[in-house]
Design a protein around this motif. Structure first.
Motif, PDB file in Angstrom:
ATOM      1  N   THR A 196       0.825  -1.205   0.000  1.00 39.98           N
ATOM      2  CA  THR A 196       0.000   0.000   0.000  1.00 39.98           C
ATOM      3  C   THR A 196       0.862   1.260   0.000  1.00 39.98           C
ATOM      4  O   THR A 196       1.857   1.352   0.717  1.00 39.98           O
ATOM      5  CB  THR A 196      -0.925  -0.001   1.228  1.00 39.98           C
ATOM      6  OG1 THR A 196      -1.868  -1.065   1.089  1.00 39.98           O
ATOM      7  CG2 THR A 196      -1.703   1.313   1.326  1.00 39.98           C
ATOM      8  N   ASN A 197       0.459   2.230  -0.830  1.00 40.48           N
ATOM      9  CA  ASN A 197       1.116   3.526  -0.994  1.00 40.48           C
ATOM     10  C   ASN A 197       2.432   3.455  -1.767  1.00 40.48           C
ATOM     11  O   ASN A 197       3.183   4.433  -1.799  1.00 40.48           O
ATOM     12  CB  ASN A 197       1.347   4.227   0.351  1.00 40.48           C
ATOM     13  CG  ASN A 197       0.048   4.722   0.956  1.00 40.48           C
ATOM     14  OD1 ASN A 197      -0.910   5.009   0.236  1.00 40.48           O
ATOM     15  ND2 ASN A 197      -0.008   4.800   2.278  1.00 40.48           N
ATOM     16  N   ASP A 198       2.701   2.320  -2.399  1.00 39.09           N
ATOM     17  CA  ASP A 198       3.829   2.270  -3.326  1.00 39.09           C
ATOM     18  C   ASP A 198       3.437   2.949  -4.632  1.00 39.09           C
ATOM     19  O   ASP A 198       2.300   2.809  -5.109  1.00 39.09           O
ATOM     20  CB  ASP A 198       4.215   0.819  -3.640  1.00 39.09           C
ATOM     21  CG  ASP A 198       5.142   0.218  -2.599  1.00 39.09           C
ATOM     22  OD1 ASP A 198       5.633   0.974  -1.742  1.00 39.09           O
ATOM     23  OD2 ASP A 198       5.377  -1.008  -2.647  1.00 39.09           O
ATOM     24  N   LYS A 199       4.379   3.662  -5.214  1.00 40.58           N
ATOM     25  CA  LYS A 199       4.199   4.154  -6.579  1.00 40.58           C
ATOM     26  C   LYS A 199       4.597   3.028  -7.527  1.00 40.58           C
ATOM     27  O   LYS A 199       5.675   2.449  -7.394  1.00 40.58           O
ATOM     28  CB  LYS A 199       5.070   5.394  -6.825  1.00 40.58           C
ATOM     29  CG  LYS A 199       4.478   6.690  -6.299  1.00 40.58           C
ATOM     30  CD  LYS A 199       3.196   7.028  -7.052  1.00 40.58           C
ATOM     31  CE  LYS A 199       2.588   8.336  -6.614  1.00 40.58           C
ATOM     32  NZ  LYS A 199       3.327   9.489  -7.135  1.00 40.58           N
ATOM     33  N   VAL A 200       3.724   2.734  -8.487  1.00 38.22           N
ATOM     34  CA  VAL A 200       3.956   1.604  -9.375  1.00 38.22           C
ATOM     35  C   VAL A 200       3.637   1.972 -10.820  1.00 38.22           C
ATOM     36  O   VAL A 200       2.954   2.964 -11.096  1.00 38.22           O
ATOM     37  CB  VAL A 200       3.090   0.385  -8.964  1.00 38.22           C
ATOM     38  CG1 VAL A 200       3.424  -0.077  -7.560  1.00 38.22           C
ATOM     39  CG2 VAL A 200       1.595   0.708  -9.094  1.00 38.22           C
ATOM     40  N   ILE A 201       4.133   1.150 -11.736  1.00 38.53           N
ATOM     41  CA  ILE A 201       3.718   1.210 -13.136  1.00 38.53           C
ATOM     42  C   ILE A 201       2.833  -0.002 -13.376  1.00 38.53           C
ATOM     43  O   ILE A 201       3.218  -1.138 -13.068  1.00 38.53           O
ATOM     44  CB  ILE A 201       4.925   1.174 -14.090  1.00 38.53           C
ATOM     45  CG1 ILE A 201       5.866   2.357 -13.818  1.00 38.53           C
ATOM     46  CG2 ILE A 201       4.454   1.199 -15.544  1.00 38.53           C
ATOM     47  CD1 ILE A 201       7.143   2.321 -14.630  1.00 38.53           C
ATOM     48  N   VAL A 202       1.626   0.240 -13.883  1.00 40.62           N
ATOM     49  CA  VAL A 202       0.681  -0.849 -14.119  1.00 40.62           C
ATOM     50  C   VAL A 202       0.368  -0.921 -15.610  1.00 40.62           C
ATOM     51  O   VAL A 202       0.168   0.108 -16.267  1.00 40.62           O
ATOM     52  CB  VAL A 202      -0.609  -0.649 -13.290  1.00 40.62           C
ATOM     53  CG1 VAL A 202      -1.300   0.652 -13.645  1.00 40.62           C
ATOM     54  CG2 VAL A 202      -1.563  -1.820 -13.469  1.00 40.62           C
ATOM     55  N   LYS A 203       0.380  -2.140 -16.137  1.00 44.70           N
ATOM     56  CA  LYS A 203       0.087  -2.361 -17.555  1.00 44.70           C
ATOM     57  C   LYS A 203      -1.329  -2.912 -17.692  1.00 44.70           C
ATOM     58  O   LYS A 203      -1.703  -3.867 -17.002  1.00 44.70           O
ATOM     59  CB  LYS A 203       1.095  -3.348 -18.157  1.00 44.70           C
ATOM     60  CG  LYS A 203       0.936  -3.572 -19.661  1.00 44.70           C
ATOM     61  CD  LYS A 203       1.998  -4.535 -20.163  1.00 44.70           C
ATOM     62  CE  LYS A 203       1.857  -4.796 -21.663  1.00 44.70           C
ATOM     63  NZ  LYS A 203       2.110  -3.587 -22.456  1.00 44.70           N
ATOM     64  N   ILE A 204      -2.127  -2.311 -18.577  1.00 44.78           N
ATOM     65  CA  ILE A 204      -3.523  -2.704 -18.746  1.00 44.78           C
ATOM     66  C   ILE A 204      -3.615  -4.034 -19.510  1.00 44.78           C
ATOM     67  O   ILE A 204      -3.040  -4.185 -20.594  1.00 44.78           O
ATOM     68  CB  ILE A 204      -4.316  -1.628 -19.509  1.00 44.78           C
ATOM     69  CG1 ILE A 204      -4.231  -0.273 -18.780  1.00 44.78           C
ATOM     70  CG2 ILE A 204      -5.773  -2.051 -19.690  1.00 44.78           C
ATOM     71  CD1 ILE A 204      -4.824  -0.268 -17.409  1.00 44.78           C
ATOM     72  N   ASP A 205      -4.339  -4.984 -18.926  1.00 47.02           N
ATOM     73  CA  ASP A 205      -4.641  -6.247 -19.602  1.00 47.02           C
ATOM     74  C   ASP A 205      -6.000  -6.194 -20.291  1.00 47.02           C
ATOM     75  O   ASP A 205      -6.189  -6.759 -21.373  1.00 47.02           O
ATOM     76  CB  ASP A 205      -4.668  -7.402 -18.590  1.00 47.02           C
ATOM     77  CG  ASP A 205      -3.277  -7.829 -18.171  1.00 47.02           C
ATOM     78  OD1 ASP A 205      -2.329  -7.577 -18.933  1.00 47.02           O
ATOM     79  OD2 ASP A 205      -3.132  -8.409 -17.077  1.00 47.02           O
ATOM     80  N   ARG A 206      -6.967  -5.534 -19.639  1.00 45.36           N
ATOM     81  CA  ARG A 206      -8.331  -5.467 -20.169  1.00 45.36           C
ATOM     82  C   ARG A 206      -8.931  -4.099 -19.841  1.00 45.36           C
ATOM     83  O   ARG A 206      -8.947  -3.670 -18.697  1.00 45.36           O
ATOM     84  CB  ARG A 206      -9.192  -6.576 -19.554  1.00 45.36           C
ATOM     85  CG  ARG A 206     -10.590  -6.649 -20.174  1.00 45.36           C
ATOM     86  CD  ARG A 206     -11.397  -7.821 -19.619  1.00 45.36           C
ATOM     87  NE  ARG A 206     -11.830  -7.568 -18.251  1.00 45.36           N
ATOM     88  CZ  ARG A 206     -11.543  -8.350 -17.214  1.00 45.36           C
ATOM     89  NH1 ARG A 206     -10.800  -9.433 -17.384  1.00 45.36           N
ATOM     90  NH2 ARG A 206     -11.979  -8.060 -15.998  1.00 45.36           N
ATOM     91  N   TRP A 207      -9.386  -3.409 -20.885  1.00 49.93           N
ATOM     92  CA  TRP A 207      -9.960  -2.085 -20.683  1.00 49.93           C
ATOM     93  C   TRP A 207     -11.382  -2.200 -20.127  1.00 49.93           C
ATOM     94  O   TRP A 207     -12.039  -3.227 -20.276  1.00 49.93           O
ATOM     95  CB  TRP A 207      -9.986  -1.303 -21.997  1.00 49.93           C
ATOM     96  CG  TRP A 207      -8.604  -0.906 -22.428  1.00 49.93           C
ATOM     97  CD1 TRP A 207      -7.800  -1.559 -23.312  1.00 49.93           C
ATOM     98  CD2 TRP A 207      -7.867   0.224 -21.970  1.00 49.93           C
ATOM     99  NE1 TRP A 207      -6.601  -0.913 -23.439  1.00 49.93           N
ATOM    100  CE2 TRP A 207      -6.610   0.196 -22.623  1.00 49.93           C
ATOM    101  CE3 TRP A 207      -8.127   1.258 -21.077  1.00 49.93           C
ATOM    102  CZ2 TRP A 207      -5.626   1.155 -22.421  1.00 49.93           C
ATOM    103  CZ3 TRP A 207      -7.154   2.222 -20.868  1.00 49.93           C
ATOM    104  CH2 TRP A 207      -5.920   2.171 -21.528  1.00 49.93           C
ATOM    105  N   HIS A 208     -11.828  -1.140 -19.484  1.00 56.11           N
ATOM    106  CA  HIS A 208     -13.162  -1.129 -18.903  1.00 56.11           C
ATOM    107  C   HIS A 208     -14.224  -1.025 -19.993  1.00 56.11           C
ATOM    108  O   HIS A 208     -13.965  -0.549 -21.100  1.00 56.11           O
ATOM    109  CB  HIS A 208     -13.308   0.009 -17.894  1.00 56.11           C
ATOM    110  CG  HIS A 208     -12.922   1.364 -18.428  1.00 56.11           C
ATOM    111  ND1 HIS A 208     -11.756   1.606 -19.095  1.00 56.11           N
ATOM    112  CD2 HIS A 208     -13.564   2.569 -18.364  1.00 56.11           C
ATOM    113  CE1 HIS A 208     -11.683   2.884 -19.424  1.00 56.11           C
ATOM    114  NE2 HIS A 208     -12.775   3.484 -19.007  1.00 56.11           N
TER     115      HIS A 208
END
Length: 724
Positions: A196-208
């Motif tokens: 929690t509260n880590d800054k991360v890079i997230v890659k999208i697998d499935r769009w909303h």
């Protein structure tokens, strides 16, 4: 309150039928009819009735627009006099600018104004996506057509930076980018050991979509704890796709370059090693692009050399180094570090014009009279030996005192620079100077203070000679005619300002008490007069920034157009090849033409110019984000202090205030003004209390306090100091 305001705006009669409708709106409305019902014939009367136009002037405009579209071949007339479309496309293409969680604008090159789209009509597109869209026929406000997205053509990116929020069963990443309005869902097995509260890079697998309200992704990199300098700067770098390191093969190739200069290479160049030469740069600079030399001639004139690092001698075409430099296109200067275009061995060592070392350069050499008149010029490859490295402060001290190292040379340079500057202004250059700030940082990167950068004669001296070299190089190549026309070259151009944007700026300036006469044929002198009037006043930075925003954007192109802001008929970028790829292109082309080479293919260089312009914008956005981050961090430590501010913007959701002392901008939310119900008066850039009639307008001097800061979103919330 905001919802009520929006409802009021939507029901205020702002539709195609109101009398204030413009010719541009009429044109878009007519085009919409043909797009929506392609093939259907329309009479003038049917158009008028469908559009709800009632006043005589607007009815005449409908007729004029129809016949103009016929002349342009967009529509044609049947035998019965009705108009039909000529392959009118049903959808337009544009880029989403998702400015608010409730709505976005779509920027479309085919339309004069951006199109307003409700978030529910975006079809789940996010900021930066390229989309197809349709116009609805309605208007939001006075000039923005409404529309809806029909198809997402291309996602701008699929990786985002944000802060992780973790629970027992799932996690969310809250994006840093204020224009991304959906959290990203992450399954626990895909958090990559983040907490929690880590800054991360997230890659999208499935769009909303309509079934899944949040996009789903995986954490691909953990940057560190939110709020820590390293994590936040890395977040900004990731947000703008800036590279963290150089690939190993790039470093390896740069390491193989020899540091020695062969005698054969020196013999092939004009030798300036015996001529007085020095550099003037910021105190903390490590890459020295340029040096100045001066030789006092027997005829009383001066031989002035503008010597630029010969980067292309070391970075050859078709090499890994070259491809990496092109990909980056520019160095990026964040508040606490530089993301360089070239590896350190080149930028800080081989190419950097360090003192007491022989260096290879590409030079523009001018014989000048004491009046500043150029009587001769020469361009070519050279070798120099810098005698002294000045910081701006050291050079300024010598100029002011009249004593010190190379005081006579500095005096001549300063006198000539002032003559060059005065000539530029006389020819129509505009004196835009915004107040930039720099930060005093401790070892952990925490801001201890914000200091405005003060430009003095030493800064302006260097600027004038760099402008001179850039200008004369461009004019030299432009003057070389061929049988098929001009030789292809890379120019730095700046178009004349858009009339509507300039008109809007005059309205802004009027709110601050300044009048601009757009009927004056000499527009630049009018703007310079305004700049002189506001110098040292609270509104100086706000108005100068607004003036710059009303201008066209400078860009790189092979089109031999002029530079409006500098009042130069032709201009290039020649003087900073260590940090700008276009300068490397200019060096290569100039060297090619100096050898008598034929004109190169324009089709090869124009896409490179577009790429360089795009990367320049990305760099500027990243630099602004890093400055904003440090401003927010600094203001988070000033919660109890009262600041003098000036109202820099007014919107339907809040009042933007620039704090004069720190040049930081924050917002007073309308929802937080609880002494009355305030309504937004868009036309006059102000809000008005419904009952107390209190007005807050652009340019008002106010006192504010910080109520909240959000480093993740880089925002500062303010309240008026006299509000409870």
């Amino acid at each position: 309150m905001s919802k009520k305001n929006n409802k009021k705006r939507k029901n205020s009669g702002e539709s195609p039928g109101r009398k204030t409708i413009s010719a541009g709106q009429i044109k878009e409305s007519v085009l919409h009819l043909f797009r929506q019902q392609s093939g259907k014939p329309w009479s003038i009367r049917q158009m008028i009735q469908t559009l709800g136009v009632r006043d005589k002037k607007s009815k005449n405009l409908v007729s004029e627009v129809a016949f103009r579209l016929e002349d342009e071949g967009i529509i044609s007339r049947n035998r019965d006099g009705r108009f039909v479309s000529q392959q009118m496309p049903s959808a337009l293409v544009g880029v989403v600018d998702h400015v608010n969680s409730r709505f976005a604008y779509i920027i479309c090159a085919e339309l004069d104004e951006d199109v307003y789209v409700k978030t529910d009509d975006l079809e789940f597109a996010v900021d930066g996506d390229t989309v197809k869209f349709e116009l609805s026929g309605k208007f939001h406000g006075k000039k923005h057509r409404e529309g809806r997205v029909t198809e997402i053509v291309q996602r701008k990116k699929d990786e985002f930076v944000g802060k992780l929020q973790l629970s027992k069963r799932f996690a969310f990443v809250i994006p840093d980018n204020r224009k991304i309005h959906n959290d990203i869902f992450v399954y626990p097995e895909h958090i990559n050991n983040a907490t929690t509260n880590d800054k991360v890079i997230v890659k999208i697998d499935r769009w909303h979509d309509r079934t899944n309200k949040s996009p789903v992704g995986k954490v691909v990199r953990v940057l560190g704890k939110a709020g820590e300098n390293e994590a936040e700067i890395h977040s900004i770098m990731a947000e703008f796709d800036l590279p963290f390191t150089f690939p190993e093969e790039v470093i390896s190739e740069s390491d193989k370059i020899s540091e020695s200069i062969p005698e054969k290479e020196i013999a092939a160049r004009r030798d300036f090693r015996g001529v007085t030469t020095f550099t003037i740069d910021p105190e903390d600079a490590k890459d020295f692009d340029d040096a100045l030399s001066i030789k006092f001639l027997e005829n009383g004139n001066y031989e002035i050399g503008v010597h630029i690092a010969d980067v292309t001698h070391y970075v050859k075409e078709e090499t890994i180094l070259e491809k990496e430099a092109y990909s980056r296109a520019t160095s990026v200067y964040l508040v606490d570090r530089t993301v360089p275009m070239l590896p350190e061995k080149l930028s800080n060592a081989l190419c950097s014009l360090r003192p007491n070392e022989d260096k290879l350069t590409f030079s523009a050499v001018f014989e000048m009279e004491s009046s500043g008149k150029i009587v001769n010029e020469w361009f070519g490859r050279t070798v120099i030996h810098s005698d002294r490295r000045f910081s701006y402060e050291e050079a300024q001290a010598v100029i002011e005192a009249g004593v010190g190292d190379y005081c006579n040379e500095l005096k001549v340079f300063n006198d000539l620079a002032k003559l060059l500057k005065n000539k530029r202004y006389k020819n129509g250059a505009i004196n835009f100077e915004t107040i930039e700030v720099k930060f005093k940082l401790d070892e952990q990167g925490k801001p201890l203070g914000i200091v405005p950068k003060i430009r003095k004669d030493a800064h302006k001296l260097i600027e004038e000679f760099m402008l001179l070299a850039n200008k004369r190089v461009a004019e030299f190549v432009f003057g070389q005619k061929t049988e098929s026309g001009r030789k292809t070259f890379v120019y730095r151009t700046h178009d004349s300002p858009n009339e509507e944007k300039l008109h809007n700026f005059t309205l802004f300036a009027k709110k601050f008490g300044h009048k601009i006469d757009l009927t004056d044929e000499n527009l630049s002198s009018t703007l310079n007069k305004l700049i002189d009037e506001i110098e040292g006043k609270p509104e100086q930075n706000v108005l100068t920034s607004l003036a710059i925003r009303s201008m066209a954007k400078a860009k790189y192109t092979t089109a031999a157009n002029g530079h409006f802001g500098l009042a130069f008929p032709h201009y290039s970028h020649f003087t900073s090849p260590i940090r700008r790829y276009p300068d490397m292109m200019v060096h290569r082309l100039l060297a090619h033409y100096l050898k008598g080479g034929k004109s190169v293919e324009q089709d090869k260089y124009e896409p490179m110019c577009v790429h360089s312009s795009d990367m320049e914008k990305r760099a500027a956005d990243a630099e602004r984000a890093s400055i904003k981050y440090k401003q927010v961090e600094f203001m988070s430590m000033a919660a109890d202090k009262i600041f003098d501010g000036i109202v820099a913007g007014v919107t339907e959701w809040g009042i933007y205030v620039e704090i004069i002392e720190t040049k930081c901008e924050g917002m007073v939310r309308l929802a937080d003004l609880n002494d009355d119900y305030y309504e937004f008066d868009e036309q006059n850039y102000r809000i008005i209390g419904r009952n107390n009639k209190r007005m807050i307008t652009l340019g008002d001097e106010v006192k504010v306090k910080v109520t909240n800061t959000d480093i993740d979103r880089r925002t500062i919330d303010l309240e008026f100091a006299n509000e409870k």
